[in-house]
Write a protein that holds these residues in place. Structure first.
Motif, PDB file in Angstrom:
ATOM      1  N   MET A 190       0.828  -1.211   0.000  1.00  0.00           N
ATOM      2  CA  MET A 190       0.000   0.000   0.000  1.00  0.00           C
ATOM      3  C   MET A 190       0.861   1.260   0.000  1.00  0.00           C
ATOM      4  SD  MET A 190      -3.369  -0.976   2.289  1.00  0.00           S
ATOM      5  CE  MET A 190      -2.516  -1.748   3.640  1.00  0.00           C
ATOM      6  N   GLN A 191       2.011   1.202   0.652  1.00  0.00           N
ATOM      7  CA  GLN A 191       2.938   2.343   0.590  1.00  0.00           C
ATOM      8  C   GLN A 191       3.438   2.544  -0.836  1.00  0.00           C
ATOM      9  OE1 GLN A 191       5.591   0.844   3.631  1.00  0.00           O
ATOM     10  NE2 GLN A 191       4.827   2.298   5.168  1.00  0.00           N
ATOM     11  N   ILE A 194       0.660   4.126  -2.784  1.00  0.00           N
ATOM     12  CA  ILE A 194       0.598   5.572  -2.558  1.00  0.00           C
ATOM     13  C   ILE A 194       1.578   6.292  -3.482  1.00  0.00           C
ATOM     14  CG2 ILE A 194       1.088   7.411  -0.886  1.00  0.00           C
ATOM     15  CD1 ILE A 194       0.025   5.542   1.306  1.00  0.00           C
ATOM     16  N   VAL A 199      -4.387   3.661  -5.257  1.00  0.00           N
ATOM     17  CA  VAL A 199      -4.936   3.595  -3.904  1.00  0.00           C
ATOM     18  C   VAL A 199      -6.460   3.532  -3.993  1.00  0.00           C
ATOM     19  CG1 VAL A 199      -3.028   4.835  -2.805  1.00  0.00           C
ATOM     20  CG2 VAL A 199      -4.961   6.111  -3.750  1.00  0.00           C
ATOM     21  N   THR A 205     -11.590   3.357   2.303  1.00  0.00           N
ATOM     22  CA  THR A 205     -10.774   3.244   3.511  1.00  0.00           C
ATOM     23  C   THR A 205     -11.633   3.455   4.751  1.00  0.00           C
ATOM     24  OG1 THR A 205      -8.835   4.036   2.298  1.00  0.00           O
ATOM     25  CG2 THR A 205      -8.723   4.102   4.699  1.00  0.00           C
ATOM     26  N   TYR A 271      -2.754   6.207   4.868  1.00  0.00           N
ATOM     27  CA  TYR A 271      -3.524   5.698   3.739  1.00  0.00           C
ATOM     28  C   TYR A 271      -4.797   6.504   3.515  1.00  0.00           C
ATOM     29  CZ  TYR A 271      -4.793   2.276   0.213  1.00  0.00           C
ATOM     30  OH  TYR A 271      -5.077   1.666  -0.989  1.00  0.00           O
TER      31      TYR A 271
END
Length: 610
Positions: A190-191, A194, A199, A205, A271
């Motif tokens: 997920m990083q 980004i 995303v 989220t 996130y």
């Protein structure tokens, strides 16, 4: 393929009998085209070995999706970090290698059933490569599908992973020990997402946060993963209970809880801040091609978003025309377009006071269906169907669903209705929902798969995403059988059926609308409310599902329309020779099939019986 030496008649006969192959009149005229027995046996063995290797590779890559959830419990101590880039690369390379190996096997050396195995293995290998060039792994969790919540739902022992023996307790514990590494990889992915602009929308989220807030407990004893320790089977020894308790406490307290707490903090801060304001996949890098591949993967067709959107609008209009006739039978005399909203608001359709009453009503529907199934089906499974309510953890965001039985019969097929408040639970949709999720829908198909003689990669193929056109298409087609089963004489149940069919048509519109035509989340929610009479909360739950599973909701209508089309073709071609029970045997008797292969099977049956 000609060979140098012509076989004598006795050898020719032996070749035919041994291989099970059929010869045309041309073949009967000369032995020069006959395939030697040893070549037939060799090709059959090569195919069987490759099929087994493919199944093993797939379940080791993702033992949850391809084994446990499909009823194969042999890998219940494995997790498989299939979201790791290096693991994905190895898997794709292996699938390419297997494709080359399959092409080296001579299809024309195989008997008819083995040729079907060949074609389906070719399809599965191609499907395994669908997302090789799309970064699916950078979106590893969502509110509908994530590994931590899946394992949490297994903690009761009532789902796909049973907890009745000491060995099964240790298998589940092993998965809990592996889960922190999976969580760390998900966070890393997920990083990277980004950094690359891949995303989830902020709304997704926010929808995930309640689940992970529940999962991130402060102590081992407060964790949902500790549930097995609170419900030991009576036959466990004192020593086993003590050892298991200590092991679960240590794993959850020192490894799992810290990992989940870190993930929750990451979701709530970095996130969520990086989340996009857009809705569909068309806003992602290469999003249009990504969505088109998802359509192909879920529907097993090459339909374009524009075609599906137009079909959805057409189907919505067709179904809504039937409200004019049905409304008065329910006591409604207003504008036809508003019938769903009126039904949703009527307390007279909501007569339950407890969860137990809802379950009993489903059991009564089940009894009526079971009594009539033999009239419509030659093939019925031995595996039993049970009904259980969706666990509280996932109830707020879950959809009604089904989990297939274990291959060894240790776990039955289970229909999981989602009941958030029994006093607000409407009767109208219960019959059609049961026909879809229970029987003859998912259960009849999935349970039969475990009982007929098929290679493993076909036997354990009910919950795989690339089979959705068949699995969900069959289940939606099964809803139409409420007429033959006598359930839709009840106008409430018939409204529920049409309204659910309308839902599947609306899905064609909103899914393509969001992911291909630039619709916003709010626009899709509004369209669903207007056409289905859903509350804003219910429409939001559905729309956010389609946002994170693009294309999956298209499979229902696309698959069901194909089965209905094939039934109409067979009825017209065979006339009084047509048997509905035999047609159903053709449709589900060979397990899960992609739409093109299913059509070929039905055409072959028609030609043979015409």
């Amino acid at each position: 393929m000609p060979f140098k030496k012509i076989l004598p008649v006795s050898s020719l006969t032996l070749a035919l009998v041994t291989s099970g192959m059929l010869l045309t009149q041309t073949h009967m005229a000369t032995a020069a085209d006959v395939i030697p027995v040893q070549e037939v046996i060799k090709s059959k063995k090569q195919l069987a070995e490759l099929a087994d290797a493919f199944y093993t590779a797939r379940v080791k890559f993702d033992p949850l999706q391809f084994a446990t959830i499909n009823g194969d419990g042999r890998f219940n101590d494995q997790l498989g970090i299939n979201i790791a880039p290096q693991n994905r690369a190895r898997q794709f390379a292996l699938m390419h290698k297997m494709q080359k190996q399959l092409k080296q096997i001579k299809r024309n050396h195989l008997a008819e059933k083995d040729q079907l195995n060949y074609d389906l293995l070719a399809f599965e290998l191609e499907s395994a490569l669908h997302f090789e060039h799309f970064p699916e792994h950078l979106l590893p969790i969502n509110q509908m599908d994530n590994v931590p919540s899946t394992l949490a739902n297994f903690a009761s022992g009532d789902g796909a992973q049973p907890l009745t023996t000491v060995a099964q307790y240790y298998a589940y514990l092993k998965r809990l020990e592996l889960l922190p590494a999976w969580i760390a990889q998900a966070k890393t992915n997920m990083q990277e997402g980004i950094r690359r602009g891949i995303v989830h929308p902020k709304s997704i989220t926010r929808a995930m946060l309640p689940q992970f807030q529940q999962l991130a407990a402060k102590t081992a004893e407060q964790s949902i993963y500790y549930t097995p320790i609170k419900h030991f089977p009576a036959q466990f020894s004192v020593e086993d209970k003590q050892r298991l308790t200590k092991a679960y406490q240590q794993t959850i307290q020192t490894k799992l809880n810290p990992a989940l707490t870190q993930l929750l903090h990451f979701l709530e801060t970095d996130y969520l801040k990086a989340g996009r304001e857009s809705t569909g996949y068309n806003a992602l890098p290469n999003g249009a091609a990504w969505y088109q591949m998802r359509i192909k993967d879920h529907t097993t067709t090459d339909l374009k978003p524009e075609q599906i959107h137009a079909l959805g609008l057409q189907e919505v209009a067709r179904i809504q025309q039937q409200w004019t006739e049905l409304g008065p039978r329910l006591g409604y005399t207003g504008p036809a377009i508003d019938l769903p909203q009126w039904v949703e608001a009527q307390d007279k359709f909501k007569s339950f006071n407890s969860d137990a009453e809802v379950l009993e009503a489903y059991r009564q529907i089940d009894a009526k269906v079971r009594a009539k199934l033999p009239e419509l089906f030659n093939l019925l499974p031995k595996g039993k169907l049970e009904l259980q309510l969706e666990p509280e953890l996932s109830r707020a965001t879950a959809s009604d669903h089904y989990t297939p039985p274990a291959a060894d019969g240790s776990v039955p097929g289970i229909f999981w209705p989602v009941v958030n408040d029994p006093k607000k639970y409407s009767r109208v949709g219960m019959a059609t929902l049961f026909l879809h999720e229970g029987q003859p829908g998912h259960h009849l198909h999935a349970a039969l798969l475990k009982e007929i003689d098929l290679p493993l990669y076909r036997k354990f193929n009910t919950e795989n995403l690339n089979s959705a056109a068949f699995t969900e298409g069959w289940a939606l087609y099964s809803e139409t059988l409420g007429k033959e089963l006598g359930l839709y004489d009840n106008p409430e149940y018939y409204f529920g059926h049409l309204n659910d069919e309308l839902l599947r048509a609306v899905r064609l519109v909103v899914d393509t609308g969001m992911h291909a035509k630039g619709w916003t989340r709010e626009q899709a929610i509004s369209y669903m409310q207007k056409n289905l009479g859903y509350s804003e909360a219910r429409a939001k739950n559905q729309i956010e599902r389609y946002m994170v599973l693009p294309g999956q909701a298209l499979a229902y209508k696309i698959g069901a329309r194909k089965i209905l089309e094939l039934r109409a073709k067979a009825e017209q071609a065979l006339g009084n020779k047509f048997s509905l029970a035999k047609f159903h045997e053709v449709i589900i008797g060979d397990g899960t099939l992609p739409m093109p292969i299913l059509e070929a099977q039905v055409d072959h049956w028609i030609a043979k019986n015409k």
